[in-house]
Design a protein around this motif. Structure first.
Motif, PDB file in Angstrom:
ATOM      1  N   GLN A 186       0.826  -1.214   0.000  1.00 18.89           N
ATOM      2  CA  GLN A 186       0.000   0.000   0.000  1.00 18.89           C
ATOM      3  C   GLN A 186       0.855   1.256   0.000  1.00 18.89           C
ATOM      4  O   GLN A 186       1.768   1.414   0.805  1.00 18.89           O
ATOM      5  CB  GLN A 186      -0.913   0.012   1.220  1.00 18.89           C
ATOM      6  CG  GLN A 186      -1.743   1.269   1.376  1.00 18.89           C
ATOM      7  CD  GLN A 186      -2.758   1.443   0.263  1.00 18.89           C
ATOM      8  OE1 GLN A 186      -3.510   0.516  -0.033  1.00 18.89           O
ATOM      9  NE2 GLN A 186      -2.781   2.616  -0.346  1.00 18.89           N
ATOM     10  N   ASP A 188       1.628   5.332   0.474  1.00 13.83           N
ATOM     11  CA  ASP A 188       1.200   6.378   1.398  1.00 13.83           C
ATOM     12  C   ASP A 188       0.206   7.322   0.716  1.00 13.83           C
ATOM     13  O   ASP A 188       0.143   7.417  -0.520  1.00 13.83           O
ATOM     14  CB  ASP A 188       2.401   7.173   1.906  1.00 13.83           C
ATOM     15  CG  ASP A 188       3.228   6.372   2.904  1.00 13.83           C
ATOM     16  OD1 ASP A 188       2.651   5.502   3.574  1.00 13.83           O
ATOM     17  OD2 ASP A 188       4.445   6.612   2.991  1.00 13.83           O
ATOM     18  N   ILE A 194       0.567   6.135   6.999  1.00 11.60           N
ATOM     19  CA  ILE A 194       0.312   4.728   7.290  1.00 11.60           C
ATOM     20  C   ILE A 194       1.518   4.217   8.069  1.00 11.60           C
ATOM     21  O   ILE A 194       2.648   4.230   7.561  1.00 11.60           O
ATOM     22  CB  ILE A 194       0.126   3.917   5.999  1.00 11.60           C
ATOM     23  CG1 ILE A 194      -1.014   4.501   5.168  1.00 11.60           C
ATOM     24  CG2 ILE A 194      -0.127   2.449   6.328  1.00 11.60           C
ATOM     25  CD1 ILE A 194      -1.134   3.891   3.778  1.00 11.60           C
ATOM     26  N   ARG A 196       4.189   1.832   9.859  1.00  8.73           N
ATOM     27  CA  ARG A 196       4.830   0.536   9.627  1.00  8.73           C
ATOM     28  C   ARG A 196       5.955   0.340  10.619  1.00  8.73           C
ATOM     29  O   ARG A 196       6.498   1.296  11.167  1.00  8.73           O
ATOM     30  CB  ARG A 196       5.392   0.453   8.204  1.00  8.73           C
ATOM     31  CG  ARG A 196       4.372   0.514   7.081  1.00  8.73           C
ATOM     32  CD  ARG A 196       5.064   0.554   5.725  1.00  8.73           C
ATOM     33  NE  ARG A 196       4.145   0.369   4.609  1.00  8.73           N
ATOM     34  CZ  ARG A 196       3.457   1.341   4.035  1.00  8.73           C
ATOM     35  NH1 ARG A 196       3.570   2.585   4.501  1.00  8.73           N
ATOM     36  NH2 ARG A 196       2.659   1.092   3.015  1.00  8.73           N
ATOM     37  N   LEU A 201       2.847  -3.434   8.032  1.00  6.86           N
ATOM     38  CA  LEU A 201       1.768  -2.538   8.427  1.00  6.86           C
ATOM     39  C   LEU A 201       1.348  -2.822   9.864  1.00  6.86           C
ATOM     40  O   LEU A 201       1.208  -3.980  10.269  1.00  6.86           O
ATOM     41  CB  LEU A 201       0.564  -2.727   7.505  1.00  6.86           C
ATOM     42  CG  LEU A 201       0.757  -2.307   6.042  1.00  6.86           C
ATOM     43  CD1 LEU A 201      -0.415  -2.782   5.212  1.00  6.86           C
ATOM     44  CD2 LEU A 201       0.900  -0.800   5.936  1.00  6.86           C
ATOM     45  N   PHE A 205      -3.629   4.151  10.859  1.00  8.76           N
ATOM     46  CA  PHE A 205      -3.817   5.048   9.720  1.00  8.76           C
ATOM     47  C   PHE A 205      -4.155   6.435  10.243  1.00  8.76           C
ATOM     48  O   PHE A 205      -5.114   6.601  11.016  1.00  8.76           O
ATOM     49  CB  PHE A 205      -4.941   4.524   8.820  1.00  8.76           C
ATOM     50  CG  PHE A 205      -4.686   3.146   8.269  1.00  8.76           C
ATOM     51  CD1 PHE A 205      -4.170   2.983   6.990  1.00  8.76           C
ATOM     52  CD2 PHE A 205      -4.949   2.015   9.037  1.00  8.76           C
ATOM     53  CE1 PHE A 205      -3.923   1.712   6.490  1.00  8.76           C
ATOM     54  CE2 PHE A 205      -4.709   0.740   8.542  1.00  8.76           C
ATOM     55  CZ  PHE A 205      -4.189   0.585   7.260  1.00  8.76           C
ATOM     56  N   ALA A 209      -5.145   9.187   5.465  1.00  6.75           N
ATOM     57  CA  ALA A 209      -5.005   7.743   5.235  1.00  6.75           C
ATOM     58  C   ALA A 209      -6.140   6.948   5.872  1.00  6.75           C
ATOM     59  O   ALA A 209      -6.399   5.800   5.489  1.00  6.75           O
ATOM     60  CB  ALA A 209      -3.656   7.259   5.767  1.00  6.75           C
TER      61      ALA A 209
END
Length: 554
Positions: A186, A188, A194, A196, A201, A205, A209
């Motif tokens: 995915q 940004d 987002i 990580r 992940l 969010f 996001a």
């Protein structure tokens, strides 16, 4: 207790009477200590109501002729106080109502309790039902934000999208991410983040996001929205709130449809000023042109925009990096050119601009935009509002008055964020954090609200926060940044007549004057004379909207 009788013995006090009396009989007369928020007559001892309107305010002996055989005379005790109904200038009304029925994580103090509470709630749902709301706060355990790895095992059959208390961060479980089509690849999102760790992940969010997840949540039915609205209005009435501003936000709806339905069915007990997202300015302009702005119960014409995110999410835009993350200074969630074009277009249609700005960079940038807007579109009575105005550069305080920008502030945030804010911005910047006194000292127009569901919708707690600044962990008994304390009268004004000004309604509400709406509250104690530290003990006894009692303490 409040004593109710058909007639009553009227005692005399010093005071003024607001106008000559007619022979009309009042529906209700209130006797006791009355704080009017009218600078020409701040105190009264009697208030007379006819239908939904104030017909007289002043000396008890002068209002006695209005008491007839059918008049309800309500005598307050010596300790009680009647004052204008509170106006909450910043709420997410229907979303707050839904959270009254959702999982409750706001007071959870440990990661273990967080997981246990969420898991127990999931057991009450059918497989596939979404778990939303939450209002979690990782500062409660002074550790890391929760991740999907915490909650996957206890929510295997229910997608989760629960928000941090400030509404700017969502925690999603793996099932929700799968349904949203989100994987490790995915990208940004502009104006969002987002999170990580080691490339994986975390299920967190932030700001823009969030829409990757929230767009997949099934919309509420009209029945669900009505249930949430009714619960929310009852909650407001319990807290003495008679009018609110309903604001949109990332993941929050405008809900004008359910408001309009309730208005048509005469179900509203709270007066509502509803805003749309600023990107929908042309749509709102057409609606206002076609249908008008509404009436004294329900009005539209405002637009909510966002400059940045929040301090707790590290997404508020600052001029200098955060103290705890020296490579990060937050960000603007919308680029300056796009935001200004939206503002200019909306302003050209005469719409009301209400814009969120928290970090000192976003505050300065927004003030610059307002200055440019006035230069290009010309002067008019705009009453542009900056929501939060939390962290302000010293040189910017005087610009609020100069530009006519209203500082719409939420005092409870100061005693909540004050527990940890200095770790994020340092002690020097903290001096101008939630700087309500500096706003008053620089003659800015200041209005107060709660930001409910982010914080309690209690004006009494808001007043307590503004005048004491004692953090909710009780570790700062003399107040966090005590130099920024304000007075009780200043705080009341920000919740009443000035809050009415903030929605162009100072001629209809906000003070107890002849001809204004009979919106008021009765408290069990006089908040102007008790010790500020005792304010949280004050109780709302009755709330009246349009002369009708919509709440009475059991």
């Amino acid at each position: 207790m409040i004593r109710i009788a058909k007639t009553g013995l009227v005692i005399g006090f010093l005071g003024l009477f607001s106008r000559p009396l007619s022979a009309q009989e009042a529906d209700r007369v209130f006797l006791g200590k009355i704080y009017t928020e009218n600078t020409q007559q701040p105190w009264a001892e009697a208030l007379a109501i006819s239908e939904d309107t104030i017909m007289a305010v002043g000396l008890a002996r002068d209002i006695r002729p209005l008491i007839g055989a059918q008049t309800n005379v309500i005598e307050l005790s010596e300790e009680q106080l009647l004052l204008p109904g509170f106006i909450d200038s910043h709420t997410h009304l229907v979303d707050g109502g839904t959270r009254l029925f959702s999982v409750q994580l706001r007071e959870v103090k440990t990661p273990e309790a967080f997981i246990e509470t969420l898991g127990a709630y999931a057991q009450t749902l059918k497989p596939g039902e979404w778990i939303t709301g939450g209002n979690w706060d990782h500062q409660n355990w002074k550790g890391d934000m929760p991740t999907r790895h915490w909650i996957d095992s206890v929510t295997p059959d229910n997608p989760v999208a629960i928000t941090r208390m400030d509404g700017h961060t969502i925690l999603a479980n793996s099932l929700a991410m799968k349904l949203a089509g989100i994987n490790e690849g995915q990208q940004d999102i502009a104006g969002g983040e987002i999170l990580r760790k080691d490339g994986q992940l975390l299920g967190l969010f932030k700001d823009n996001a969030k829409q990757l997840i929230t767009d997949k949540i099934p919309p509420m039915s009209m029945e669900q929205k009505e249930k949430a609205l009714m619960a929310a209005m009852d909650y407001m009435a319990e807290n003495g709130v008679t009018s609110i501003v309903s604001l949109t936000g990332t993941g929050f709806g405008s809900y004008y449809d359910v408001y309009e339905k309730a208005r048509k069915e005469n179900k509203l007990i709270t007066r509502i000023y509803a805003a749309k997202d600023i990107e929908n300015w042309e749509e709102l302009g057409e609606e206002v042109k076609r249908d008008g702005k509404g009436d004294l119960w329900l009005r539209r014409g405002a637009l909510k925009g966002f400059m940045d995110g929040s301090l707790g999410a590290h997404t508020a835009a600052f001029k200098e990096p955060f103290s705890d993350t020296p490579t990060d200074s937050g960000f603007l969630v919308v680029d300056e050119e796009t935001m200004y074009e939206r503002m200019k277009g909306a302003d050209s249609l005469g719409l009301h601009l209400i814009v969120h700005a928290i970090g000192d960079r976003s505050v300065s940038t927004f003030l610059d935009m307002v200055a440019q807007l006035e230069k290009e579109n010309g002067p008019r009575d705009r009453r542009i509002r900056m929501e939060h105005a939390q962290h302000v550069s010293t040189e910017d305080f005087k610009r609020f008055k100069a530009l006519g920008v209203i500082a719409s502030m939420q005092p409870y945030h100061a005693i909540d964020d004050g527990r940890w804010a200095e770790e994020v911005i340092g002690s020097e910047r903290a001096k101008n954090a939630f700087a309500m006194k500096s706003m008053f000292d620089n003659e800015a127009k200041v209005i107060f609200g709660s930001d409910w569901h982010v914080a309690p919708a209690s004006p009494i707690l808001g007043i307590y926060a503004a005048v004491t600044r004692r953090t909710i962990d009780n570790e700062r008994p003399d107040g966090w940044v005590p130099e920024q304390k304000v007075t009780v009268p200043q705080a009341i004004r920000a919740y009443t007549i000035d809050a009415a000004y903030g929605i162009f309604e100072e001629n209809s509400r906000g003070s107890l004057e002849v001809g204004k709406l009979a919106d008021f509250v009765v408290l069990d104690q006089n908040i102007l004379t008790i010790k500020p530290n005792d304010l949280p003990d004050v109780e709302v006894l009755s709330t009246y909207v349009g002369g009708r009692e919509v709440y009475h303490k059991p």
